[in-house]
Scaffold this active site. Structure first.
Site, short mmCIF file in Angstrom:
data_model
loop_
_atom_site.label_atom_id
_atom_site.label_comp_id
_atom_site.label_asym_id
_atom_site.label_seq_id
_atom_site.Cartn_x
_atom_site.Cartn_y
_atom_site.Cartn_z
CE LYS A 72 -2.47 -2.80 -0.43
NZ LYS A 72 -2.45 -4.26 -0.36
N GLY A 136 10.17 -21.05 16.38
CA GLY A 136 9.55 -21.92 17.37
C GLY A 136 9.27 -23.28 16.76
CD GLU A 224 -5.41 -15.89 -14.16
OE1 GLU A 224 -4.77 -15.22 -13.35
OE2 GLU A 224 -5.83 -17.06 -13.92
CG ASP A 333 -2.15 -16.10 4.90
OD1 ASP A 333 -3.27 -15.61 5.10
OD2 ASP A 333 -1.28 -15.55 4.18
CG HIS A 465 -24.63 16.60 -0.68
ND1 HIS A 465 -24.57 15.86 -1.83
CD2 HIS A 465 -24.51 17.90 -1.04
CE1 HIS A 465 -24.43 16.67 -2.87
NE2 HIS A 465 -24.39 17.92 -2.42
P1 FAD Z 1 1.91 -14.06 8.31
O1 FAD Z 1 1.59 -12.63 8.18
O2 FAD Z 1 2.60 -14.72 7.17
O3 FAD Z 1 2.82 -14.18 9.61
C1 FAD Z 1 3.43 -15.38 9.96
C2 FAD Z 1 4.63 -15.06 10.84
O4 FAD Z 1 5.09 -16.26 11.44
C3 FAD Z 1 5.82 -14.49 10.07
O5 FAD Z 1 6.34 -13.37 10.74
C4 FAD Z 1 6.84 -15.63 10.07
O6 FAD Z 1 8.19 -15.17 10.06
C5 FAD Z 1 6.51 -16.29 11.39
N1 FAD Z 1 6.91 -17.70 11.48
C6 FAD Z 1 6.72 -18.68 10.57
N2 FAD Z 1 7.17 -19.87 11.06
C7 FAD Z 1 7.66 -19.61 12.31
C8 FAD Z 1 8.21 -20.40 13.31
N3 FAD Z 1 8.34 -21.74 13.19
N4 FAD Z 1 8.62 -19.80 14.46
C9 FAD Z 1 8.47 -18.44 14.62
N5 FAD Z 1 7.93 -17.66 13.70
C10 FAD Z 1 7.51 -18.23 12.57
N6 FAD Z 1 -4.19 -9.13 3.14
C11 FAD Z 1 -5.12 -8.18 3.38
O7 FAD Z 1 -6.05 -8.43 4.13
N7 FAD Z 1 -5.02 -6.94 2.81
C12 FAD Z 1 -4.01 -6.61 1.97
O8 FAD Z 1 -3.96 -5.49 1.48
C13 FAD Z 1 -3.04 -7.59 1.69
N8 FAD Z 1 -2.01 -7.31 0.86
C14 FAD Z 1 -1.07 -8.26 0.62
C15 FAD Z 1 -0.05 -7.96 -0.26
C16 FAD Z 1 0.91 -8.91 -0.56
C17 FAD Z 1 2.01 -8.57 -1.52
C18 FAD Z 1 0.87 -10.18 0.08
C19 FAD Z 1 1.92 -11.21 -0.18
C20 FAD Z 1 -0.15 -10.49 0.95
C21 FAD Z 1 -1.14 -9.54 1.23
N9 FAD Z 1 -2.20 -9.81 2.07
C22 FAD Z 1 -3.16 -8.86 2.31
C23 FAD Z 1 -2.33 -11.11 2.74
C24 FAD Z 1 -1.81 -11.01 4.21
O9 FAD Z 1 -0.48 -10.56 4.18
C25 FAD Z 1 -1.91 -12.35 4.88
O10 FAD Z 1 -3.22 -12.85 4.76
C26 FAD Z 1 -1.56 -12.23 6.36
O11 FAD Z 1 -0.26 -11.73 6.51
C27 FAD Z 1 -1.68 -13.57 7.04
O12 FAD Z 1 -1.38 -13.41 8.39
P2 FAD Z 1 -0.79 -14.62 9.25
O13 FAD Z 1 -0.65 -14.10 10.63
O14 FAD Z 1 -1.60 -15.84 9.03
O15 FAD Z 1 0.64 -14.95 8.63
P1 NAI Z 2 -4.40 -15.05 -6.10
O1 NAI Z 2 -5.00 -16.32 -5.69
O2 NAI Z 2 -5.10 -13.77 -5.80
O3 NAI Z 2 -4.18 -15.05 -7.70
C1 NAI Z 2 -3.41 -16.02 -8.33
C2 NAI Z 2 -3.74 -16.00 -9.82
O4 NAI Z 2 -2.78 -16.76 -10.50
C3 NAI Z 2 -5.11 -16.60 -10.12
O5 NAI Z 2 -5.84 -15.76 -10.98
C4 NAI Z 2 -4.76 -17.93 -10.77
O6 NAI Z 2 -5.71 -18.37 -11.70
C5 NAI Z 2 -3.44 -17.59 -11.44
N1 NAI Z 2 -2.58 -18.74 -11.69
C6 NAI Z 2 -2.37 -19.82 -10.92
N2 NAI Z 2 -1.48 -20.65 -11.49
C7 NAI Z 2 -1.11 -20.07 -12.66
C8 NAI Z 2 -0.21 -20.44 -13.69
N3 NAI Z 2 0.50 -21.58 -13.63
N4 NAI Z 2 -0.08 -19.63 -14.75
C9 NAI Z 2 -0.79 -18.46 -14.83
N5 NAI Z 2 -1.67 -18.07 -13.87
C10 NAI Z 2 -1.81 -18.85 -12.79
O7 NAI Z 2 -2.93 -15.08 -5.50
P2 NAI Z 2 -1.83 -13.95 -5.35
O8 NAI Z 2 -2.12 -12.80 -6.23
O9 NAI Z 2 -0.53 -14.66 -5.46
O10 NAI Z 2 -2.03 -13.49 -3.85
C11 NAI Z 2 -1.86 -14.44 -2.78
C12 NAI Z 2 -2.77 -14.15 -1.65
O11 NAI Z 2 -2.43 -12.94 -1.03
C13 NAI Z 2 -4.22 -14.06 -2.08
O12 NAI Z 2 -4.90 -15.14 -1.53
C14 NAI Z 2 -4.74 -12.79 -1.54
O13 NAI Z 2 -5.85 -13.00 -0.72
C15 NAI Z 2 -3.59 -12.23 -0.68
N6 NAI Z 2 -3.46 -10.83 -1.05
C16 NAI Z 2 -4.46 -9.97 -0.67
C17 NAI Z 2 -4.42 -8.65 -1.03
C18 NAI Z 2 -5.54 -7.77 -0.64
O14 NAI Z 2 -6.34 -8.17 0.19
N7 NAI Z 2 -5.64 -6.57 -1.20
C19 NAI Z 2 -3.31 -8.09 -1.80
C20 NAI Z 2 -2.35 -9.10 -2.21
C21 NAI Z 2 -2.43 -10.40 -1.81
#
Ligand code: FAD
Ligand code: NAI
Length: 486
Positions: A72, A136, A224, A333, A465
């Protein structure tokens, strides 16, 4: 309330540190679970292994370090640049020679990330949570309690919440090198704008990261696999989004099959078959692979305690986030459901409350989804195609931002708000928004659905508004075919 740690266990391990609740993982699922557990009076530990560039602790997980927050920050910077280069002039502002200093933009993003890391460390202190920096892993279970190793420490608790998140999925035969073949991590710290950027996967990351680098001048091609664009969104919204993104300059090819990815000194070539089955080759400077994520249980040593995973490596939980082991819970996740930070947080809170004997609850039907492109896309509840598939009779109402005074004043009139309500009861079944501030506007719909409001309830509420939220009221009015401004 009697705290669980009052019961003596593992007495032979005099060095063991005993807690009521141990949380493994300090992302949104883990750190929020730890805070709620501490609020409920539990002696709580949180273990997180994420390291900052200096090797120090960087709690907050994927979300804070390489996900929600940094993406963001870059979206904001690149949108400012886009406004300066494309939209300032219409406001009478002339800004000649607007330049982007990518290194400074990335450094600002790093500062934002650090502020969030530090904020979480402060929250651990404030809530008297013992924080352990390191990995952990389960060592043993005995008498209903679990031993968790972290570095030289052994922590013991009867309740363990696993929140170790997810990792990016790589294309077979194309491991991430974060130089040429980038996951979200590399995509967020490019040192310069690539001339040509390839993206595999037109999901959330592909669209958000593709937008950042396109706004800064990269030619972006997204490949895609699926024949439909944004299949999870409402069809009307997905159609509008595809049209807008293509107009903005994103090249999106649907229905492709990737056969080979080769990385070399000059960049990356992707061999693929297009939707007609014709062999194609795409040469790019950098390639982002964003094809979904996989649960992360690396290093947890789940075998030591017999924790059940499914064939994809996801921890198996029931509706309450209980695993197959008594007292062991998993959130975020690495369990079923959408991979979203706010879903992870809600599960973390609910689990802490369940440990305390309360009735923690997560309503999966009202989890909002947001894609932070421009225009933003946001929705809650069911889409029109889902309602049709489920055989539910519904009424639809839609209002375009073009007819909203605030949107005109902002100069941002793309998109619409769409309401779907039950044909008989008028209960709101889904709200879908594409347009300015959709990420904020969707909250009203979430609240309405949580309270099981009808479209008429929203239509009868006074909205300020001029505000974008008037479009929400108007879309609710549209369900009854009585918009006032359209
Ligand atoms: P994580 O955030 O992955 O945290 C897991 C933590 O556990 C990490 O710090 C890791 O180092 C630690 N860990 C792992 N194994 C161990 C271990 N054995 N011992 C100690 N520590 C450990 N979601 C949204 O809702 N809005 C968004 O705008 C959004 N944007 C995103 C953009 C990108 C580019 C990506 C990749 C993801 C985005 N997501 C977004 C998804 C969001 O980041 C995840 O859904 C969220 O972080 C999941 O939270 P979590 O606590 O399950 O895991
Ligand atoms: P995604 O699940 O959103 O999209 C993956 C895309 O890749 C799908 O459209 C799928 O059909 C395509 N795909 C899969 N295999 C493929 C292949 N072999 N060749 C071509 N296309 C293929 O996953 P993404 O974008 O990697 O994000 C991962 C997670 O992170 C998502 O589940 C999302 O919820 C979270 N996230 C959330 C955000 C938000 O809430 N704004 C921002 C970014 C990530």
């Amino acid at each position: 309330m009697a705290l669980l740690s009052e019961a003596p266990f593992f007495t032979e391990k005099t060095m063991s540190k005993q807690f009521d609740v141990i949380v493994i993982g300090g992302g949104p699922g883990g750190y929020i679970a730890a805070i709620r557990a501490a609020q409920l009076g539990f002696n709580t530990a949180c273990i997180d292994e994420w390291k900052n560039a200096a090797g120090g602790p960087a709690p907050g997980g994927t979300c804070t370090n390489v996900g929600c927050i940094p993406s963001k920050a870059l979206l904001q910077s690149s949108e400012h640049f886009d406004h300066a280069t494309h939209h300032f002039a219409e406001h009478g502002i002339s800004a000649k020679e607007v330049k982007m200093d990518v290194a400074k933009m990335v450094a600002r993003k790093d500062v934002v990330v650090k502020q969030n890391n530090d904020g979480i460390l402060y929250l651990f202190k404030k809530n008297k949570i013992s924080f352990f920096h390191g990995r952990g892993s389960f060592a043993a279970s005995k008498d209903g309690a679990y031993e968790i190793k972290v570095g030289d420490d052994t922590l013991v608790a009867k309740n363990v919440i696993i929140a170790t998140g997810s990792n990016p999925r790589a294309l077979p035969g194309a491991a991430f090198d974060e130089e040429n073949i980038l996951s979200n991590d590399g995509a967020l710290r490019l040192g310069a704008v690539p001339k040509k950027l390839g993206v595999i996967g037109s999901g959330v990351i592909g669209l958000e990261m593709g937008s950042v680098w396109r706004r800064l001048g990269a030619e972006v091609v997204i490949l895609e696999a699926l024949p439909t664009f944004l299949g999870a969104a409402d069809e009307g919204v997905a159609k509008e989004a595809l049209k807008v993104f293509i107009n903005q300059g994103l090249k999106i090819e649907l229905g492709v099959k990737i056969s080979e990815v080769k990385s070399g000194k000059k960049g990356v070539t992707v061999a693929y078959a297009n939707a007609k089955g014709e062999a194609q080759e795409l040469a790019v400077d950098k390639l982002i692979v964003s094809i979904g994520r996989v649960a992360n249980t690396i290093g947890l040593n789940t075998e030591a305690v017999g924790l059940k995973l499914d064939e994809r490596g996801t921890i198996v939980v029931d509706g309450d986030c209980k695993t197959n082991l008594p007292g062991v819970w998993a959130v975020g996740d690495l369990v079923r459901g959408p991979m979203l930070a706010h879903k992870a947080e809600e599960e973390g809170v609910a689990v802490a409350e369940r440990i305390a004997g309360q009735h923690g609850h997560v309503n999966f039907n009202t989890i909002p989804y947001v894609i932070y492109t421009s225009p933003e896309i946001a929705w809650v509840g069911r889409s029109e195609q889902q309602l049709k598939a489920d055989g539910i009779a519904y009424k639809a109402g839609q209002f375009p931002f073009l007819a909203n005074g605030r949107a005109r004043a902002l100069g941002d009139t793309t998109g619409f708000v769409k309401f779907l309500a039950d044909a008989t009861t008028d209960e709101i079944l889904g709200v879908h928004i594409i347009g300015p501030s959709a990420s904020e506007l969707i909250s009203e719909a979430v609240v309405a659905m949580e309270f099981r409001a009808s479209a008429e309830d929203i239509a009868r509420i006074c909205h300020a508004h001029p505000s974008l939220s008037e479009s929400t009221k108007e879309a609710a009015l549209a369900v009854d075919k009585r918009t006032l401004n359209f």
